[in-house]
Design a protein around this motif. Structure first.
Motif, PDB file in Angstrom:
ATOM      1  N   THR A 148      -5.679  -1.057   3.853  1.00 20.49           N
ATOM      2  CA  THR A 148      -4.660  -1.605   4.753  1.00 20.49           C
ATOM      3  C   THR A 148      -5.277  -2.520   5.805  1.00 20.49           C
ATOM      4  O   THR A 148      -4.666  -3.514   6.190  1.00 20.49           O
ATOM      5  CB  THR A 148      -3.838  -0.494   5.437  1.00 20.49           C
ATOM      6  OG1 THR A 148      -4.714   0.412   6.102  1.00 20.49           O
ATOM      7  CG2 THR A 148      -2.985   0.245   4.424  1.00 20.49           C
ATOM      8  N   SER A 179     -10.688   0.160   5.425  1.00 17.82           N
ATOM      9  CA  SER A 179      -9.635   0.611   4.506  1.00 17.82           C
ATOM     10  C   SER A 179      -8.903  -0.556   3.853  1.00 17.82           C
ATOM     11  O   SER A 179      -8.967  -1.697   4.304  1.00 17.82           O
ATOM     12  CB  SER A 179      -8.630   1.487   5.259  1.00 17.82           C
ATOM     13  OG  SER A 179      -7.889   0.696   6.174  1.00 17.82           O
ATOM     14  N   PHE A 235      -9.457   2.973  10.624  1.00 18.72           N
ATOM     15  CA  PHE A 235     -10.384   2.913   9.491  1.00 18.72           C
ATOM     16  C   PHE A 235     -10.555   1.447   9.098  1.00 18.72           C
ATOM     17  O   PHE A 235      -9.875   0.942   8.189  1.00 18.72           O
ATOM     18  CB  PHE A 235      -9.854   3.755   8.321  1.00 18.72           C
ATOM     19  CG  PHE A 235      -9.600   5.184   8.706  1.00 18.72           C
ATOM     20  CD1 PHE A 235     -10.650   6.068   8.891  1.00 18.72           C
ATOM     21  CD2 PHE A 235      -8.308   5.633   8.928  1.00 18.72           C
ATOM     22  CE1 PHE A 235     -10.428   7.382   9.271  1.00 18.72           C
ATOM     23  CE2 PHE A 235      -8.060   6.951   9.300  1.00 18.72           C
ATOM     24  CZ  PHE A 235      -9.126   7.829   9.476  1.00 18.72           C
ATOM     25  N   HIS A 288      -3.047   3.287  10.807  1.00 20.74           N
ATOM     26  CA  HIS A 288      -3.069   2.002  10.096  1.00 20.74           C
ATOM     27  C   HIS A 288      -2.912   0.845  11.080  1.00 20.74           C
ATOM     28  O   HIS A 288      -3.658  -0.133  11.038  1.00 20.74           O
ATOM     29  CB  HIS A 288      -1.933   1.919   9.070  1.00 20.74           C
ATOM     30  CG  HIS A 288      -2.119   2.757   7.851  1.00 20.74           C
ATOM     31  ND1 HIS A 288      -3.208   2.648   7.018  1.00 20.74           N
ATOM     32  CD2 HIS A 288      -1.326   3.716   7.311  1.00 20.74           C
ATOM     33  CE1 HIS A 288      -3.084   3.505   6.011  1.00 20.74           C
ATOM     34  NE2 HIS A 288      -1.953   4.162   6.169  1.00 20.74           N
ATOM     35  N   TYR A 311       0.868  -1.180   0.000  1.00 21.46           N
ATOM     36  CA  TYR A 311       0.000   0.000   0.000  1.00 21.46           C
ATOM     37  C   TYR A 311       0.900   1.223   0.000  1.00 21.46           C
ATOM     38  O   TYR A 311       1.778   1.350   0.855  1.00 21.46           O
ATOM     39  CB  TYR A 311      -0.901   0.022   1.236  1.00 21.46           C
ATOM     40  CG  TYR A 311      -1.647   1.326   1.375  1.00 21.46           C
ATOM     41  CD1 TYR A 311      -2.809   1.552   0.644  1.00 21.46           C
ATOM     42  CD2 TYR A 311      -1.178   2.339   2.200  1.00 21.46           C
ATOM     43  CE1 TYR A 311      -3.483   2.757   0.743  1.00 21.46           C
ATOM     44  CE2 TYR A 311      -1.843   3.545   2.304  1.00 21.46           C
ATOM     45  CZ  TYR A 311      -2.996   3.751   1.572  1.00 21.46           C
ATOM     46  OH  TYR A 311      -3.662   4.939   1.667  1.00 21.46           O
TER      47      TYR A 311
END
Length: 100
Positions: free
Chosen positions: A43, A41, A38, A33, A19
């Motif tokens: 990741t 997402s 999130f 991350h 990513y």
């Protein structure tokens, strides 16, 4: 006033899913991350929680331009970049998390 930035690459394992991202605050963004801030997402979906490459810039515009070049480039080019800076594919979070 110019705002700095950084381009970074996260992965789930050596030679795994990559990513590529850009941010004005690398420490905060990588923490997000790693802590699933999130959950929907890319990741989170592919468990890309290892920071294996980053490059800082004095201006966010430079960082965005570099990110665009990386995303337009090949996977092989990204792997070469990672190998040049981080041949052991260590999680560079250990150094970034110490930043003030």
């Amino acid at each position: 006033m110019q705002r700095g930035g950084a381009v970074y690459i996260m992965t789930n394992k050596r030679n795994g899913t990559l990513y590529t991202g850009v941010t004005a605050n690398l420490k905060k963004r990588v923490w997000e991350h790693k802590n699933h801030v999130f959950p929907e997402s890319f990741t989170a979906k592919y468990k890309c929680y290892m920071l294996v490459y980053y490059q800082g810039y004095t201006g966010i515009e430079e960082a965005i331009a570099h990110e665009k070049r990386l995303k337009a480039g090949s996977r092989a080019a990204k792997l070469k970049l990672i190998e040049a800076q981080n041949p052991q594919w260590n999680d560079l979070w250990t150094e970034v998390e110490k930043w003030n």
